[in-house]
Design a protein around this motif. Structure first.
Motif, PDB file in Angstrom:
ATOM      1  N   LYS A 105       0.825  -1.228   0.000  1.00  0.00           N
ATOM      2  CA  LYS A 105       0.000   0.000   0.000  1.00  0.00           C
ATOM      3  C   LYS A 105       0.848   1.262   0.000  1.00  0.00           C
ATOM      4  O   LYS A 105       0.497   2.249  -0.637  1.00  0.00           O
ATOM      5  CB  LYS A 105      -0.954   0.021   1.202  1.00  0.00           C
ATOM      6  CG  LYS A 105      -0.272  -0.150   2.554  1.00  0.00           C
ATOM      7  CD  LYS A 105      -0.719  -1.410   3.212  1.00  0.00           C
ATOM      8  CE  LYS A 105       0.346  -1.931   4.135  1.00  0.00           C
ATOM      9  NZ  LYS A 105       0.102  -3.263   4.600  1.00  0.00           N
ATOM     10  N   ILE A 158      -9.202   0.627   9.187  1.00  0.00           N
ATOM     11  CA  ILE A 158      -8.327  -0.034   8.222  1.00  0.00           C
ATOM     12  C   ILE A 158      -6.913  -0.234   8.772  1.00  0.00           C
ATOM     13  O   ILE A 158      -5.984  -0.447   8.023  1.00  0.00           O
ATOM     14  CB  ILE A 158      -8.310   0.727   6.870  1.00  0.00           C
ATOM     15  CG1 ILE A 158      -8.201   2.241   7.087  1.00  0.00           C
ATOM     16  CG2 ILE A 158      -9.545   0.382   6.048  1.00  0.00           C
ATOM     17  CD1 ILE A 158      -8.156   3.060   5.814  1.00  0.00           C
ATOM     18  N   ASN A 159      -6.798  -0.146  10.083  1.00  0.00           N
ATOM     19  CA  ASN A 159      -5.537  -0.544  10.709  1.00  0.00           C
ATOM     20  C   ASN A 159      -5.865  -1.381  11.939  1.00  0.00           C
ATOM     21  O   ASN A 159      -6.355  -0.865  12.950  1.00  0.00           O
ATOM     22  CB  ASN A 159      -4.685   0.672  11.081  1.00  0.00           C
ATOM     23  CG  ASN A 159      -3.351   0.226  11.647  1.00  0.00           C
ATOM     24  OD1 ASN A 159      -3.192   0.075  12.854  1.00  0.00           O
ATOM     25  ND2 ASN A 159      -2.388  -0.065  10.786  1.00  0.00           N
ATOM     26  N   GLY A 160      -5.598  -2.678  11.824  1.00  0.00           N
ATOM     27  CA  GLY A 160      -5.950  -3.615  12.884  1.00  0.00           C
ATOM     28  C   GLY A 160      -5.193  -3.358  14.174  1.00  0.00           C
ATOM     29  O   GLY A 160      -5.736  -3.520  15.269  1.00  0.00           O
ATOM     30  N   THR A 161      -3.923  -2.954  14.039  1.00  0.00           N
ATOM     31  CA  THR A 161      -3.105  -2.738  15.233  1.00  0.00           C
ATOM     32  C   THR A 161      -3.702  -1.632  16.096  1.00  0.00           C
ATOM     33  O   THR A 161      -3.854  -1.796  17.318  1.00  0.00           O
ATOM     34  CB  THR A 161      -1.665  -2.358  14.825  1.00  0.00           C
ATOM     35  OG1 THR A 161      -1.186  -3.369  13.952  1.00  0.00           O
ATOM     36  CG2 THR A 161      -0.760  -2.227  16.022  1.00  0.00           C
ATOM     37  N   GLU A 190       3.264  -3.327  12.637  1.00  0.00           N
ATOM     38  CA  GLU A 190       4.252  -3.338  11.554  1.00  0.00           C
ATOM     39  C   GLU A 190       5.624  -3.221  12.188  1.00  0.00           C
ATOM     40  O   GLU A 190       5.764  -2.845  13.355  1.00  0.00           O
ATOM     41  CB  GLU A 190       4.039  -2.139  10.632  1.00  0.00           C
ATOM     42  CG  GLU A 190       2.705  -2.117   9.931  1.00  0.00           C
ATOM     43  CD  GLU A 190       2.717  -2.807   8.582  1.00  0.00           C
ATOM     44  OE1 GLU A 190       3.320  -2.271   7.654  1.00  0.00           O
ATOM     45  OE2 GLU A 190       2.116  -3.887   8.472  1.00  0.00           O
ATOM     46  N   ASP A 196       1.585   2.264  12.090  1.00  0.00           N
ATOM     47  CA  ASP A 196       0.274   1.814  12.571  1.00  0.00           C
ATOM     48  C   ASP A 196      -0.354   2.836  13.502  1.00  0.00           C
ATOM     49  O   ASP A 196      -1.493   3.241  13.304  1.00  0.00           O
ATOM     50  CB  ASP A 196       0.419   0.477  13.326  1.00  0.00           C
ATOM     51  CG  ASP A 196       0.727  -0.679  12.388  1.00  0.00           C
ATOM     52  OD1 ASP A 196       0.042  -0.784  11.361  1.00  0.00           O
ATOM     53  OD2 ASP A 196       1.628  -1.466  12.692  1.00  0.00           O
ATOM     54  N   ASP A 201      -0.183   4.024   7.962  1.00  0.00           N
ATOM     55  CA  ASP A 201      -0.629   2.825   7.234  1.00  0.00           C
ATOM     56  C   ASP A 201      -2.087   2.992   6.785  1.00  0.00           C
ATOM     57  O   ASP A 201      -2.436   2.693   5.636  1.00  0.00           O
ATOM     58  CB  ASP A 201      -0.472   1.614   8.170  1.00  0.00           C
ATOM     59  CG  ASP A 201      -1.041   0.338   7.592  1.00  0.00           C
ATOM     60  OD1 ASP A 201      -0.398  -0.238   6.703  1.00  0.00           O
ATOM     61  OD2 ASP A 201      -2.138  -0.067   8.012  1.00  0.00           O
ATOM     62  N   LYS A 205      -3.802   3.252   2.805  1.00  0.00           N
ATOM     63  CA  LYS A 205      -4.958   2.475   2.313  1.00  0.00           C
ATOM     64  C   LYS A 205      -6.097   3.411   1.895  1.00  0.00           C
ATOM     65  O   LYS A 205      -6.755   3.194   0.877  1.00  0.00           O
ATOM     66  CB  LYS A 205      -5.429   1.513   3.409  1.00  0.00           C
ATOM     67  CG  LYS A 205      -4.384   0.456   3.757  1.00  0.00           C
ATOM     68  CD  LYS A 205      -4.722  -0.261   5.055  1.00  0.00           C
ATOM     69  CE  LYS A 205      -3.643  -1.254   5.439  1.00  0.00           C
ATOM     70  NZ  LYS A 205      -3.749  -1.726   6.826  1.00  0.00           N
ATOM     71  N   GLY A 300      -8.022  -7.834   8.437  1.00  0.00           N
ATOM     72  CA  GLY A 300      -7.292  -6.834   7.657  1.00  0.00           C
ATOM     73  C   GLY A 300      -5.822  -7.153   7.520  1.00  0.00           C
ATOM     74  O   GLY A 300      -5.074  -6.383   6.909  1.00  0.00           O
ATOM     75  N   ALA A 301      -5.385  -8.235   8.101  1.00  0.00           N
ATOM     76  CA  ALA A 301      -3.975  -8.605   8.040  1.00  0.00           C
ATOM     77  C   ALA A 301      -3.866 -10.104   8.293  1.00  0.00           C
ATOM     78  O   ALA A 301      -4.875 -10.789   8.439  1.00  0.00           O
ATOM     79  CB  ALA A 301      -3.178  -7.819   9.090  1.00  0.00           C
TER      80      ALA A 301
HETATM   81  N1  HSE Z   1      -0.233  -3.401  10.164  1.00  0.00           N
HETATM   82  C1  HSE Z   1      -1.477  -3.394   9.471  1.00  0.00           C
HETATM   83  C2  HSE Z   1      -2.599  -3.368  10.485  1.00  0.00           C
HETATM   84  C3  HSE Z   1      -1.693  -4.573   8.579  1.00  0.00           C
HETATM   85  O1  HSE Z   1      -2.340  -3.357  11.677  1.00  0.00           O
HETATM   86  O2  HSE Z   1      -3.732  -3.363  10.068  1.00  0.00           O
HETATM   87  C4  HSE Z   1      -1.034  -4.448   7.269  1.00  0.00           C
HETATM   88  O3  HSE Z   1      -1.502  -3.315   6.597  1.00  0.00           O
END
Ligand code: HSE
Length: 438
Positions: A105, A158-161, A190, A196, A201, A205, A300-301
């Motif tokens: 991305k 759109i960021n799982g972390t 990441e 993140d 990130d 996206k 998402g990951a």
């Molecule tokens: N590190 C990203 C997240 C997954 O936490 O969503 C990869 O894009």
């Protein structure tokens, strides 16, 4: 029919997942694609690991450029990441007439315009389903499934972390630092957690989704990016008491003045489906004028969820391999000569509602001073709470929710409020979106 030959660059989490999914589901994938999709070459710095994974079924090398230029390879899968070598490799593969599948991305958000133009010129496909929200087929949905619609807005986790960190803070009362440590120990974050937690990130996206939704060039440099590292447990609790949850949202919206492109912590009503997306899961709301609001949810990951998107792209490319480039789905959903140059709005012109938290002396006239400042700027208050003073403290927390207003107006109000002698420290501002169907 002859197999299509794939060159896999990078066998980290997603690369090895891709290898496994392709092998495990080979029969069904062949039935779908119309021919076998075969990993013929693998490039990785760790040759031994690559050899073990391939088990003799593919040529293994530590020179990714050899794969990008090999006459035997039809599709190059770039899973190396980063924006330097990966960019050279992708451009090299395109130059050599190869289709490219990538999960990168950052690369496309920063260099998408250059890469898609090169691909267009060479008549090859650059597919990137895995670059946004891992296994969720959001690129396919936006580019093809919703093609009848005028897309109005997109709002996504759109960021799982960061979603995991926010869930831990809310559910367990964890501090930001502890929740981040947890996310790192579980392998979610990441390599560089800044991407993140500071919303970078997510902005990569979001940049890609905005391009496909509105037919605009990729403009990561114009995205507003604010992460979650300054959120406190108090804000999460206060938001909860008012019926809201705080999520890191990527929001892009078409307005009469331009396109909003912003990532920031956002209060959303706790009763919304998307407010209940917890842990590392991702979810994206898309509002189209014909279909209304639609929501896409999933992992998402992760190795196989992201591989699911990579393999879907491989099948798509295989099906379209021999088709006339003029009749393929455009990379960014709109025909390259029909892209729009509508501007990205600066944050000062964005309109939204706000959560404000301030610390004030508990004495007569304080609220009157604050509300006068807001009223003078035409900002209407939607709700207000004054917390009990903590024993031994002279200050109380005041939380206000405002109706929608321009960001420049709220910023002006905040500087005036902060200048009041009765206010201690700075005013905390968090944006608030109702995310209703309109
Ligand atoms: N590190 C990203 C997240 C997954 O936490 O969503 C990869 O894009």
């Amino acid at each position: 029919m002859k197999a299509i030959n794939v060159g896999l660059l990078g066998i980290g989490t997603v690369g090895s997942g891709t290898f496994k999914v392709l092998s495990r589901n080979a029969e069904e994938i062949t039935r779908r694609a119309g021919r076998e999709i075969r990993i013929a070459m693998i490039a990785d710095r760790d040759i031994e690991k690559a050899k073990k994974l391939a088990g003799g079924s593919a040529i293994v090398t530590d020179d990714a450029f050899k794969v990008a230029s090999s006459p035997d390879i039809d599709i190059v899968v770039e899973l190396i990441g980063g924006t330097t070598v990966a960019r050279q490799l992708v451009l090299e593969a395109i130059k050599n007439g190869k289709h490219v599948v990538t999960a990168n991305k950052a690369l496309l958000a920063l260099y998408g315009n250059e890469i898609f133009a090169a691909a267009q010129k060479a008549g090859v496909i650059v597919a990137f389903e895995a670059a946004v929200a891992g296994g969720i087929p959001i690129i396919k949905a936006l580019r093809e499934g919703l093609t009848a619609n005028r897309i109005e807005w997109i709002a996504g986790i759109i960021n799982g972390t960061s979603n995991y960190i926010l869930s831990e803070m809310r559910e367990k009362g964890a501090s930001f630092a502890d929740a981040l440590k947890d996310a790192q120990a579980l392998g979610y974050a990441e390599l560089d957690p800044t991407f993140d937690i500071e919303g970078i990130d997510a902005a990569h996206k979001l940049t890609l989704m905005a391009s496909i939704a509105f037919g605009i060039p990729t403009q990561f440099d114009k995205a507003y990016t604010e992460g979650i590292s300054k959120l406190t447990r108090e804000d999460i609790t206060y938001a909860e008491e008012l019926g809201y949850r705080i999520k890191l949202l990527g929001i892009t919206k078409r307005t009469e003045k331009g396109i909003e492109l912003r990532v920031h912590p956002t209060l959303i009503p706790a009763k919304r489906l998307i407010a209940n997306v917890e842990g590392v899961m991702n979810a994206i709301l898309v509002k189209g004028d014909a279909v209304g609001a639609t929501m896409y949810y999933g992992a998402g990951a992760g190795s196989e969820p992201t591989a699911s998107a990579v393999v879907a792209d491989l099948v798509d490319v295989t099906r379209m391999h021999t088709s006339d480039p003029e009749h393929r789905v455009p990379h960014l959903a709109f025909q390259p000569d029909a892209m729009s140059d509508v501007a990205i709005l600066p944050m000062s012109e964005v309109e939204t509602a706000y959560y404000l938290r301030m610390r004030a002396f508990d004495k007569p006239g304080v609220l009157a001073d604050v509300t006068r400042i807001l009223a003078d700027l035409g900002i209407s208050i939607d709700a207000m709470v004054q917390k009990e003073p903590i024993e031994g403290e002279e200050h109380v927390d005041i939380i206000m929710l405002t109706h929608r207003t321009l960001e420049k107006h709220i910023d002006c109000a905040i500087s005036k409020i902060e200048a009041l002698a009765v206010i201690s420290g700075s005013v905390k501002k968090i944006r608030l979106e109702e995310l209703n169907r309109n």
